[in-house]
Design a protein around this motif. Structure first.
Motif, short mmCIF file in Angstrom:
data_model
loop_
_atom_site.label_atom_id
_atom_site.label_comp_id
_atom_site.label_asym_id
_atom_site.label_seq_id
_atom_site.Cartn_x
_atom_site.Cartn_y
_atom_site.Cartn_z
N GLN A 85 0.83 -1.20 0.00
CA GLN A 85 0.00 0.00 0.00
C GLN A 85 0.87 1.26 0.00
O GLN A 85 0.56 2.25 -0.68
CB GLN A 85 -0.92 0.01 1.22
CG GLN A 85 -2.08 -0.98 1.14
CD GLN A 85 -2.87 -0.99 2.44
OE1 GLN A 85 -2.47 -1.62 3.42
NE2 GLN A 85 -3.99 -0.28 2.44
N ALA A 86 1.95 1.22 0.78
CA ALA A 86 2.85 2.36 0.82
C ALA A 86 3.50 2.60 -0.54
O ALA A 86 3.62 3.74 -1.00
CB ALA A 86 3.93 2.14 1.89
N LEU A 87 3.91 1.53 -1.21
CA LEU A 87 4.50 1.68 -2.53
C LEU A 87 3.48 2.22 -3.53
O LEU A 87 3.83 3.01 -4.42
CB LEU A 87 5.05 0.33 -3.02
CG LEU A 87 6.22 -0.25 -2.21
CD1 LEU A 87 6.67 -1.57 -2.82
CD2 LEU A 87 7.39 0.73 -2.13
N SER A 88 2.24 1.81 -3.39
CA SER A 88 1.19 2.34 -4.26
C SER A 88 1.02 3.84 -4.05
O SER A 88 0.84 4.60 -5.01
CB SER A 88 -0.13 1.63 -3.99
OG SER A 88 -1.17 2.19 -4.76
N THR A 89 1.08 4.27 -2.80
CA THR A 89 0.97 5.70 -2.50
C THR A 89 2.12 6.47 -3.15
O THR A 89 1.91 7.55 -3.72
CB THR A 89 0.99 5.94 -0.98
OG1 THR A 89 -0.15 5.29 -0.40
CG2 THR A 89 0.94 7.42 -0.65
N ILE A 90 3.32 5.91 -3.09
CA ILE A 90 4.48 6.55 -3.72
C ILE A 90 4.30 6.58 -5.24
O ILE A 90 4.59 7.60 -5.90
CB ILE A 90 5.77 5.80 -3.35
CG1 ILE A 90 6.05 5.94 -1.85
CG2 ILE A 90 6.96 6.32 -4.17
CD1 ILE A 90 7.15 5.03 -1.34
N ALA A 91 3.81 5.49 -5.81
CA ALA A 91 3.59 5.44 -7.26
C ALA A 91 2.55 6.46 -7.70
O ALA A 91 2.70 7.11 -8.74
CB ALA A 91 3.16 4.03 -7.67
N ARG A 92 1.48 6.60 -6.90
CA ARG A 92 0.45 7.59 -7.26
C ARG A 92 1.00 9.01 -7.16
O ARG A 92 0.62 9.89 -7.95
CB ARG A 92 -0.77 7.40 -6.35
CG ARG A 92 -1.49 6.09 -6.61
CD ARG A 92 -2.75 5.93 -5.79
NE ARG A 92 -3.33 4.60 -6.00
CZ ARG A 92 -4.59 4.31 -5.78
NH1 ARG A 92 -5.43 5.22 -5.33
NH2 ARG A 92 -5.02 3.07 -6.00
N ASP A 93 1.89 9.23 -6.21
CA ASP A 93 2.55 10.53 -6.14
C ASP A 93 3.41 10.76 -7.39
O ASP A 93 3.48 11.88 -7.90
CB ASP A 93 3.41 10.63 -4.88
CG ASP A 93 3.99 12.02 -4.69
OD1 ASP A 93 3.25 12.92 -4.27
OD2 ASP A 93 5.20 12.21 -4.99
N ALA A 94 4.06 9.69 -7.88
CA ALA A 94 4.85 9.81 -9.10
C ALA A 94 3.97 10.15 -10.30
O ALA A 94 4.35 10.96 -11.15
CB ALA A 94 5.61 8.51 -9.36
#
Length: 205
Positions: free
Chosen positions: A128-137
């Protein structure tokens, strides 16, 4: 969510680098360019766990080896996209696909503080944390930020950042570092030019 981090230069000088985006901060957990060529911070799952715990206001579970593999894959894709964007090059399609893949999974849901009940999971997953980072990207490299991904203007610095200033006129990775050095050089150049002009006037007289 906090953005920015402390870096240490030669001579153990610490300075603050505001990359302008969570995704770019994540990119700097790895080596980028000359300034951060030896900047690998994710050598083990515990390193990833520590970094996420510093960044996310909610609890994120302990990372495993598979999580570290996923994190490095996402990070490296973000890094290559950032470098391409800073140079005005076309963004690499394969890396866009990687970012979109992680962004399509469930992220860390936002929550309004002050409630009396726990909504959803008490501990978020690394995925989930990686998804949040990806969405920020996705947001960072969107057309809305076209032309705002820059490389530091200093000749000996290649740090990449998102210019979030209202006027879009940021030039330096940090005023503490490259901005201050540029001011010192400019001051010395003016002083030297003034001294030279004074000497020439004296000779002419």
């Amino acid at each position: 969510m906090p953005v920015g981090q402390w870096f240490t230069s030669q001579g153990d000088v610490r300075w603050w680098f505001d990359s302008g985006a969570l995704a770019l901060d994540f990119a700097y957990t790895g080596p980028i360019g000359r300034v951060r060529a030896d900047g690998e911070r994710l050598r083990a799952p515990d390193d990833l766990t520590a970094w996420l715990s510093e960044r996310f206001p909610v609890a994120v579970g302990a990372a495993r080896s598979r999580d570290l593999f996923d994190a490095v894959a996402l990070r490296d894709a973000i890094t290559r996209i950032a470098l391409a964007a800073s140079r005005g090059d076309a963004l690499p399609t394969n890396d866009i696909d990687v970012v979109n893949l992680y962004a399509a999974t469930p992220d860390v849901p936002p929550a309004l503080g002050g409630g009396s009940r726990q909504a959803g999971r008490s501990i978020q997953t690394v995925g989930q944390a990686l998804s949040t980072i990806a969405r920020d990207a996705v947001d960072t490299f969107s057309p809305a930020n076209l032309g705002r991904i820059h490389e530091c203007s200093a000749d000996d610095c290649d740090l990449v950042y998102l210019d979030t200033s209202r006027a879009g006129t940021r030039r330096w990775c940090s005023m503490q570092r490259c901005g201050n050095r540029a001011k010192v050089r400019a001051h010395r150049a003016r002083k030297s030019a003034s001294k030279t002009a004074a000497n020439e006037s004296a000779v002419a007289a």
